[in-house]
Design a protein around this motif. Structure first.
Motif, PDB file in Angstrom:
ATOM      1  N   GLU A  14       0.816  -1.220   0.000  1.00 21.54           N
ATOM      2  CA  GLU A  14       0.000   0.000   0.000  1.00 21.54           C
ATOM      3  C   GLU A  14       0.847   1.267   0.000  1.00 21.54           C
ATOM      4  O   GLU A  14       0.352   2.342  -0.350  1.00 21.54           O
ATOM      5  CB  GLU A  14      -0.932   0.022   1.215  1.00 21.54           C
ATOM      6  CG  GLU A  14      -2.082  -0.951   1.145  1.00 21.54           C
ATOM      7  CD  GLU A  14      -1.757  -2.312   1.717  1.00 21.54           C
ATOM      8  OE1 GLU A  14      -2.696  -3.084   1.982  1.00 21.54           O
ATOM      9  OE2 GLU A  14      -0.561  -2.623   1.895  1.00 21.54           O
ATOM     10  N   THR A 209      -8.173   3.714  10.120  1.00 27.76           N
ATOM     11  CA  THR A 209      -7.886   5.136   9.983  1.00 27.76           C
ATOM     12  C   THR A 209      -8.793   5.961  10.895  1.00 27.76           C
ATOM     13  O   THR A 209     -10.008   5.780  10.906  1.00 27.76           O
ATOM     14  CB  THR A 209      -8.103   5.576   8.527  1.00 27.76           C
ATOM     15  OG1 THR A 209      -7.406   4.662   7.671  1.00 27.76           O
ATOM     16  CG2 THR A 209      -7.596   6.980   8.299  1.00 27.76           C
ATOM     17  N   HIS A 213     -10.142  11.176   8.755  1.00 31.02           N
ATOM     18  CA  HIS A 213      -9.715  10.539   7.502  1.00 31.02           C
ATOM     19  C   HIS A 213     -10.279   9.129   7.342  1.00 31.02           C
ATOM     20  O   HIS A 213      -9.816   8.386   6.480  1.00 31.02           O
ATOM     21  CB  HIS A 213      -8.193  10.498   7.439  1.00 31.02           C
ATOM     22  CG  HIS A 213      -7.547  11.841   7.431  1.00 31.02           C
ATOM     23  ND1 HIS A 213      -7.625  12.691   6.359  1.00 31.02           N
ATOM     24  CD2 HIS A 213      -6.826  12.487   8.382  1.00 31.02           C
ATOM     25  CE1 HIS A 213      -6.956  13.815   6.629  1.00 31.02           C
ATOM     26  NE2 HIS A 213      -6.476  13.701   7.858  1.00 31.02           N
ATOM     27  N   ARG A 214     -11.259   8.782   8.155  1.00 29.16           N
ATOM     28  CA  ARG A 214     -11.827   7.437   8.105  1.00 29.16           C
ATOM     29  C   ARG A 214     -12.284   7.104   6.685  1.00 29.16           C
ATOM     30  O   ARG A 214     -12.898   7.931   6.010  1.00 29.16           O
ATOM     31  CB  ARG A 214     -13.016   7.343   9.065  1.00 29.16           C
ATOM     32  CG  ARG A 214     -13.550   5.926   9.228  1.00 29.16           C
ATOM     33  CD  ARG A 214     -14.660   5.886  10.260  1.00 29.16           C
ATOM     34  NE  ARG A 214     -15.112   4.519  10.492  1.00 29.16           N
ATOM     35  CZ  ARG A 214     -16.090   4.187  11.338  1.00 29.16           C
ATOM     36  NH1 ARG A 214     -16.719   5.124  12.019  1.00 29.16           N
ATOM     37  NH2 ARG A 214     -16.424   2.919  11.494  1.00 29.16           N
ATOM     38  N   GLY A 215     -11.953   5.887   6.242  1.00 23.44           N
ATOM     39  CA  GLY A 215     -12.283   5.460   4.891  1.00 23.44           C
ATOM     40  C   GLY A 215     -11.124   5.574   3.922  1.00 23.44           C
ATOM     41  O   GLY A 215     -11.171   5.014   2.825  1.00 23.44           O
ATOM     42  N   LYS A 216     -10.061   6.272   4.341  1.00 22.41           N
ATOM     43  CA  LYS A 216      -8.865   6.399   3.514  1.00 22.41           C
ATOM     44  C   LYS A 216      -7.757   5.504   4.081  1.00 22.41           C
ATOM     45  O   LYS A 216      -7.866   4.972   5.186  1.00 22.41           O
ATOM     46  CB  LYS A 216      -8.388   7.850   3.492  1.00 22.41           C
ATOM     47  CG  LYS A 216      -9.420   8.834   2.954  1.00 22.41           C
ATOM     48  CD  LYS A 216      -8.889  10.250   3.018  1.00 22.41           C
ATOM     49  CE  LYS A 216      -9.930  11.249   2.518  1.00 22.41           C
ATOM     50  NZ  LYS A 216      -9.449  12.654   2.623  1.00 22.41           N
ATOM     51  N   ARG A 217      -6.692   5.348   3.341  1.00 17.90           N
ATOM     52  CA  ARG A 217      -5.530   4.604   3.829  1.00 17.90           C
ATOM     53  C   ARG A 217      -4.955   5.303   5.057  1.00 17.90           C
ATOM     54  O   ARG A 217      -4.731   6.506   5.075  1.00 17.90           O
ATOM     55  CB  ARG A 217      -4.468   4.535   2.726  1.00 17.90           C
ATOM     56  CG  ARG A 217      -3.211   3.759   3.117  1.00 17.90           C
ATOM     57  CD  ARG A 217      -2.060   4.020   2.150  1.00 17.90           C
ATOM     58  NE  ARG A 217      -1.574   5.383   2.230  1.00 17.90           N
ATOM     59  CZ  ARG A 217      -0.539   5.868   1.551  1.00 17.90           C
ATOM     60  NH1 ARG A 217       0.110   5.092   0.709  1.00 17.90           N
ATOM     61  NH2 ARG A 217      -0.161   7.124   1.684  1.00 17.90           N
ATOM     62  N   ASN A 218      -4.691   4.548   6.083  1.00 19.47           N
ATOM     63  CA  ASN A 218      -4.109   5.111   7.295  1.00 19.47           C
ATOM     64  C   ASN A 218      -2.596   5.276   7.122  1.00 19.47           C
ATOM     65  O   ASN A 218      -1.972   4.612   6.285  1.00 19.47           O
ATOM     66  CB  ASN A 218      -4.395   4.195   8.482  1.00 19.47           C
ATOM     67  CG  ASN A 218      -4.314   4.902   9.821  1.00 19.47           C
ATOM     68  OD1 ASN A 218      -4.030   6.098   9.888  1.00 19.47           O
ATOM     69  ND2 ASN A 218      -4.576   4.171  10.879  1.00 19.47           N
ATOM     70  N   GLU A 219      -1.997   6.153   7.923  1.00 21.98           N
ATOM     71  CA  GLU A 219      -0.544   6.324   7.915  1.00 21.98           C
ATOM     72  C   GLU A 219      -0.109   6.885   9.265  1.00 21.98           C
ATOM     73  O   GLU A 219      -0.921   7.435  10.020  1.00 21.98           O
ATOM     74  CB  GLU A 219      -0.102   7.229   6.778  1.00 21.98           C
ATOM     75  CG  GLU A 219      -0.643   8.629   6.810  1.00 21.98           C
ATOM     76  CD  GLU A 219      -0.097   9.470   5.647  1.00 21.98           C
ATOM     77  OE1 GLU A 219       0.738  10.356   5.919  1.00 21.98           O
ATOM     78  OE2 GLU A 219      -0.482   9.208   4.489  1.00 21.98           O
ATOM     79  N   TYR A 222      -1.223  10.172  11.113  1.00 21.88           N
ATOM     80  CA  TYR A 222      -2.581  10.300  11.630  1.00 21.88           C
ATOM     81  C   TYR A 222      -2.687   9.928  13.104  1.00 21.88           C
ATOM     82  O   TYR A 222      -3.757  10.104  13.709  1.00 21.88           O
ATOM     83  CB  TYR A 222      -3.549   9.436  10.825  1.00 21.88           C
ATOM     84  CG  TYR A 222      -3.738   9.855   9.392  1.00 21.88           C
ATOM     85  CD1 TYR A 222      -3.288  11.091   8.918  1.00 21.88           C
ATOM     86  CD2 TYR A 222      -4.365   9.004   8.483  1.00 21.88           C
ATOM     87  CE1 TYR A 222      -3.452  11.468   7.601  1.00 21.88           C
ATOM     88  CE2 TYR A 222      -4.553   9.374   7.153  1.00 21.88           C
ATOM     89  CZ  TYR A 222      -4.080  10.605   6.722  1.00 21.88           C
ATOM     90  OH  TYR A 222      -4.263  10.962   5.410  1.00 21.88           O
TER      91      TYR A 222
END
Length: 256
Positions: A14, A209, A213-219, A222
């Motif tokens: 990812e 996430t 930003h819920r629903g997007k790729r976490n990093e 965050y």
């Protein structure tokens, strides 16, 4: 703000196209340390390679319950050899997952027990995965105990009563992004109650996430949203919370 993402998977595909940018954003958000966690032999090797090439990244090695069927003859020796690497700070993630049941439950329990015993032999802390398996997981922990190196209940999802027993065993409790969700009342309650000296923060990136930003790729960057939510729940300054949780992570994982 000084932050420690104690559980992430940024060696995965990812992040192939923008891993350096992800790490740079983490630094910009105040993240000083990232523990990149393996789930089988291949991912554990990738975790070590990433840690070798990035001063802020450390590695953990182990077999996730989803991958327990991959733990063939000699896997414990492989983990033992990898654990000798100076950038490896824990054995994990290990545990039980009865939600997806991607490996037979009997095999999950066998591999979990074997890795708990190996961690004690190697004097390494353990990173515990538990999803919909609270009863069996706690029974195994009561049976085998927690080694002197300690451990963490990763992405905690249980009750406060279970958390109290984990704390009495010597575990740290790690809270991830779901604590920011409006409907996460039980997790918010647990996060507010966990003693400050036993609390860790994590992203479990690329999963779980946090809002907004819920629903997007976490990093890893965050993790600041998770820290802010828990600080609000505890009624303390977010920088104080971040500093204490970072010190806790360094202590558990033996990072000077």
């Amino acid at each position: 703000m000084l932050l420690f993402d104690t559980h992430a998977h940024i060696a995965e595909e990812e992040y192939e196209l923008d891993r350096e940018e992800v790490l740079e954003r983490a630094r910009g958000a105040g993240v000083a340390y990232i523990n990149n966690v393996g789930y089988n032999l291949e991912s554990s090797r990738r975790a070590i390679t990433l840690a070798e090439n990035n001063d802020m990244v450390y590695a953990s090695v182990g077999f996730h319950p989803h991958n327990a069927m991959e733990a063939g003859p000699g896997y414990l020796e492989e983990l033992k050899n990898m654990s000798a690497h100076p950038r490896v700070v824990a054995l994990g993630e290990i545990g039980l997952d009865y939600y997806r049941d991607l490996s037979p439950r009997e095999m999950q329990r066998k591999v979990f027990r074997e890795q708990l015993i190996l961690a004690r032999e190697l004097s390494l802390p353990v990173i515990i995965h538990d999803r919909d398996a609270h009863g069996d997981l706690m029974d195994i922990l009561r049976e085998l105990g927690l080694g002197a190196a300690g451990g963490v209940m990763h992405c905690y999802s249980g009750s406060w009563e279970m958390a109290q027993e984990c704390l009495s065993m010597g575990f740290y409790i790690s809270i991830a992004g779901p604590v920011t969700y409006q409907n996460a009342s039980r997790l918010k309650d647990v996060a507010g109650r966990v003693p400050m000296d036993r609390l860790l923060l994590e992203t479990d990136a690329p999963y779980l996430t946090p809002s907004p930003h819920r629903g997007k790729r976490n990093e890893p960057s965050y993790i600041a949203f998770t820290a802010a939510e828990i600080a609000t729940l505890k009624g303390i300054d977010v920088e104080e919370l971040a500093k204490t949780c970072t010190e806790n992570g360094r202590r558990l994982f033996g990072i000077a």
